[in-house]
Scaffold this motif. Sequence first.
Motif, PDB file in Angstrom:
ATOM      1  N   ALA A  74      54.011  11.936  51.806  1.00 23.92           N
ATOM      2  CA  ALA A  74      52.988  12.571  50.862  1.00 23.92           C
ATOM      3  C   ALA A  74      53.489  12.343  49.264  1.00 23.92           C
ATOM      4  CB  ALA A  74      53.125  14.245  51.268  1.00 23.92           C
ATOM      5  N   LEU A  75      54.766  12.372  48.962  1.00 20.36           N
ATOM      6  CA  LEU A  75      54.788  11.951  47.517  1.00 20.36           C
ATOM      7  C   LEU A  75      54.675  10.702  47.166  1.00 20.36           C
ATOM      8  CD1 LEU A  75      58.299  14.275  47.217  1.00 20.36           C
ATOM      9  CD2 LEU A  75      55.816  14.479  46.138  1.00 20.36           C
ATOM     10  N   GLN A  76      54.835   9.536  48.090  1.00 21.76           N
ATOM     11  CA  GLN A  76      54.548   8.270  48.040  1.00 21.76           C
ATOM     12  C   GLN A  76      53.177   8.159  47.728  1.00 21.76           C
ATOM     13  OE1 GLN A  76      55.335   5.755  51.158  1.00 21.76           O
ATOM     14  NE2 GLN A  76      56.198   4.199  49.799  1.00 21.76           N
ATOM     15  N   ALA A  77      52.381   8.689  48.472  1.00 20.57           N
ATOM     16  CA  ALA A  77      50.909   8.323  48.497  1.00 20.57           C
ATOM     17  C   ALA A  77      50.378   8.958  47.196  1.00 20.57           C
ATOM     18  CB  ALA A  77      50.215   9.322  49.780  1.00 20.57           C
ATOM     19  N   VAL A  78      50.807  10.027  46.759  1.00 18.90           N
ATOM     20  CA  VAL A  78      50.306  10.843  45.527  1.00 18.90           C
ATOM     21  C   VAL A  78      50.892   9.852  44.250  1.00 18.90           C
ATOM     22  CG1 VAL A  78      51.006  12.650  43.922  1.00 18.90           C
ATOM     23  CG2 VAL A  78      50.573  13.162  45.974  1.00 18.90           C
ATOM     24  N   TRP A  79      52.201   9.532  44.467  1.00 15.28           N
ATOM     25  CA  TRP A  79      52.502   8.455  43.350  1.00 15.28           C
ATOM     26  C   TRP A  79      51.712   7.243  42.979  1.00 15.28           C
ATOM     27  CZ3 TRP A  79      55.900   4.172  45.008  1.00 15.28           C
ATOM     28  CH2 TRP A  79      56.298   3.367  44.013  1.00 15.28           C
ATOM     29  N   GLN A  80      51.299   6.726  44.430  1.00  8.08           N
ATOM     30  CA  GLN A  80      50.774   5.411  44.436  1.00  8.08           C
ATOM     31  C   GLN A  80      49.085   5.563  44.072  1.00  8.08           C
ATOM     32  OE1 GLN A  80      51.886   3.966  48.252  1.00  8.08           O
ATOM     33  NE2 GLN A  80      53.594   2.808  47.629  1.00  8.08           N
ATOM     34  N   GLU A  81      48.660   6.512  44.521  1.00  9.35           N
ATOM     35  CA  GLU A  81      47.293   6.617  44.558  1.00  9.35           C
ATOM     36  C   GLU A  81      46.618   7.406  43.173  1.00  9.35           C
ATOM     37  OE1 GLU A  81      45.039   4.717  45.869  1.00  9.35           O
ATOM     38  OE2 GLU A  81      46.341   3.712  47.207  1.00  9.35           O
ATOM     39  N   PHE A  82      47.554   8.703  43.075  1.00  8.17           N
ATOM     40  CA  PHE A  82      47.008   9.664  42.095  1.00  8.17           C
ATOM     41  C   PHE A  82      47.625   9.480  40.754  1.00  8.17           C
ATOM     42  CE2 PHE A  82      45.867  12.861  45.584  1.00  8.17           C
ATOM     43  CZ  PHE A  82      44.873  12.360  45.931  1.00  8.17           C
ATOM     44  N   LEU A  83      49.156   9.128  40.620  1.00  8.21           N
ATOM     45  CA  LEU A  83      49.562   8.943  39.288  1.00  8.21           C
ATOM     46  C   LEU A  83      49.799   7.571  38.743  1.00  8.21           C
ATOM     47  CD1 LEU A  83      52.234  11.808  40.373  1.00  8.21           C
ATOM     48  CD2 LEU A  83      50.097  11.891  39.236  1.00  8.21           C
ATOM     49  N   ASP A  84      49.236   6.556  39.141  1.00  7.22           N
ATOM     50  CA  ASP A  84      49.327   5.159  38.697  1.00  7.22           C
ATOM     51  C   ASP A  84      48.581   5.109  37.536  1.00  7.22           C
ATOM     52  OD1 ASP A  84      47.674   2.418  38.417  1.00  7.22           O
ATOM     53  OD2 ASP A  84      49.941   2.156  39.270  1.00  7.22           O
ATOM     54  N   GLU A  85      49.058   4.921  36.480  1.00  9.15           N
ATOM     55  CA  GLU A  85      48.519   4.889  34.973  1.00  9.15           C
ATOM     56  C   GLU A  85      47.077   4.171  35.048  1.00  9.15           C
ATOM     57  OE1 GLU A  85      49.498   5.119  30.264  1.00  9.15           O
ATOM     58  OE2 GLU A  85      50.896   4.190  31.811  1.00  9.15           O
ATOM     59  N   ASN A  86      47.245   3.002  35.694  1.00  7.49           N
ATOM     60  CA  ASN A  86      45.758   2.283  35.509  1.00  7.49           C
ATOM     61  C   ASN A  86      44.717   2.735  36.247  1.00  7.49           C
ATOM     62  OD1 ASN A  86      46.892   0.221  33.698  1.00  7.49           O
ATOM     63  ND2 ASN A  86      47.760  -0.999  35.341  1.00  7.49           N
ATOM     64  N   LYS A  87      45.217   3.398  37.520  1.00  4.91           N
ATOM     65  CA  LYS A  87      44.294   3.903  38.239  1.00  4.91           C
ATOM     66  C   LYS A  87      43.522   5.323  37.742  1.00  4.91           C
ATOM     67  CE  LYS A  87      46.073   2.147  42.757  1.00  4.91           C
ATOM     68  NZ  LYS A  87      46.707   2.417  44.050  1.00  4.91           N
ATOM     69  N   LEU A  88      44.455   5.874  37.167  1.00  5.28           N
ATOM     70  CA  LEU A  88      43.841   7.326  36.324  1.00  5.28           C
ATOM     71  C   LEU A  88      43.162   6.967  35.159  1.00  5.28           C
ATOM     72  CD1 LEU A  88      47.347   9.228  36.233  1.00  5.28           C
ATOM     73  CD2 LEU A  88      45.271  10.023  37.186  1.00  5.28           C
ATOM     74  N   LYS A  89      43.449   5.807  34.536  1.00  2.00           N
ATOM     75  CA  LYS A  89      42.370   5.578  33.421  1.00  2.00           C
ATOM     76  C   LYS A  89      41.190   4.992  34.088  1.00  2.00           C
ATOM     77  CE  LYS A  89      46.051   4.349  29.774  1.00  2.00           C
ATOM     78  NZ  LYS A  89      46.792   3.467  29.158  1.00  2.00           N
ATOM     79  N   THR A  90      41.142   4.243  34.951  1.00  2.00           N
ATOM     80  CA  THR A  90      39.865   3.678  35.825  1.00  2.00           C
ATOM     81  C   THR A  90      38.977   4.910  36.224  1.00  2.00           C
ATOM     82  OG1 THR A  90      40.996   1.717  36.240  1.00  2.00           O
ATOM     83  CG2 THR A  90      39.001   2.184  37.503  1.00  2.00           C
TER      84      THR A  90
END
Length: 366
Positions: A74-90
């Motif tokens: 679950a933490l890995q999914a959060v890190w990869q999908e929710f907390l990636d800076e480029n994804k957050l900015k997009t």
Amino acid sequence: MQKYDILFRKLISLHLKASKIAYFCPMSMSLQERVELLAKLGDYLDSPNEKLDAVIHQTYLHNRWLTKENTQLALQAVWQEFLDENKLKTWVAQYNIPKQTSPQKIGLILAGNIPMVGFQDILNVFVAGHQSFIKYSEKDKHLIPHLIAVMAEINPASVSYFESVERLKDFDAVIATGSNNSARYFEAYFGKYPHIIRKNRTSVAILNGNETEDDLKKLGIDVFRFFGLGCRNVSKLYVPKDYDFIPLLETWKRFEYVVNHDKYKSNFDYNYCLIIMNGMPYVSNGSILLQEGESLHSRIASLYYEYYNDLNEVTEKLQAQQQEIQCIASLEGIDNLNVIPFGQAQQPTLNDYADGVDTMKFLNKL
């Protein structure tokens, strides 16, 4: 064991101190600073350490459904999908989030059926510039508070954005997640406020009979991950008439480790006894029980299936039941249905909102 206990007590002390500071720390972070802080939290999750290990261990001791492996996934999914800076900015760029907000008090009632459930709501409220008053589930009350404490260590200005509460009061809006039964109480208590109230949902998969072993393996992830306890777990299969279950059951033997978990095994044995005593037909590989049935919601360690002759029949049924469905998994696109590939159910993106309700749009209107 003693080492984990000492570390955990230190973390709780830090979180309590942070909560006290919240009353005196103004909410002054810019949108850019909030996004950057979330990205730094992602960096923290990408570099496991003893603090995090201690919280993961304490989480398991408190609720044995939340195993170390499942929490790490679950933490890995959060890190990869929710907390990636480029994804957050997009993602943020899709919304007109004002640079200077009028902070609102948002009451959050979190579920606790799988690790980290509810974190997306907290992230949304934080990015929107509002303050979260969080009522944690008794099933999972250690991990998210730890991550909030880590954010406070990285940037103390974030402290005022989060407060843990035992009871919601003096709020401006509510986001509550629970069962169909609890939703009735939520509607009664919070109906006069702006709100998002979520009920029971589950996920389904549509097979065409031509799936490869790799396809079935990916589908197994959607079924077995988190022991099938999440609303994004597949609990029902739609299969063509005369479907051969043997290849599927053989492929799913790779997930037989779930039966080594005492709580899952107890549910499997209980359901198996019910089937035998009532003389009901079933198929099984020793780790899951498959039965024909129209219901979308299956018990733990079991799965319903339903035959179809025409995909249009399935489409009509699922459209009529869309208020009960979180995800539809399929190898191919199906007209009038929003589907996801096999293996992706437990990896939602920032745009995959629970119940299909755009949480950020809701928060921006307050």
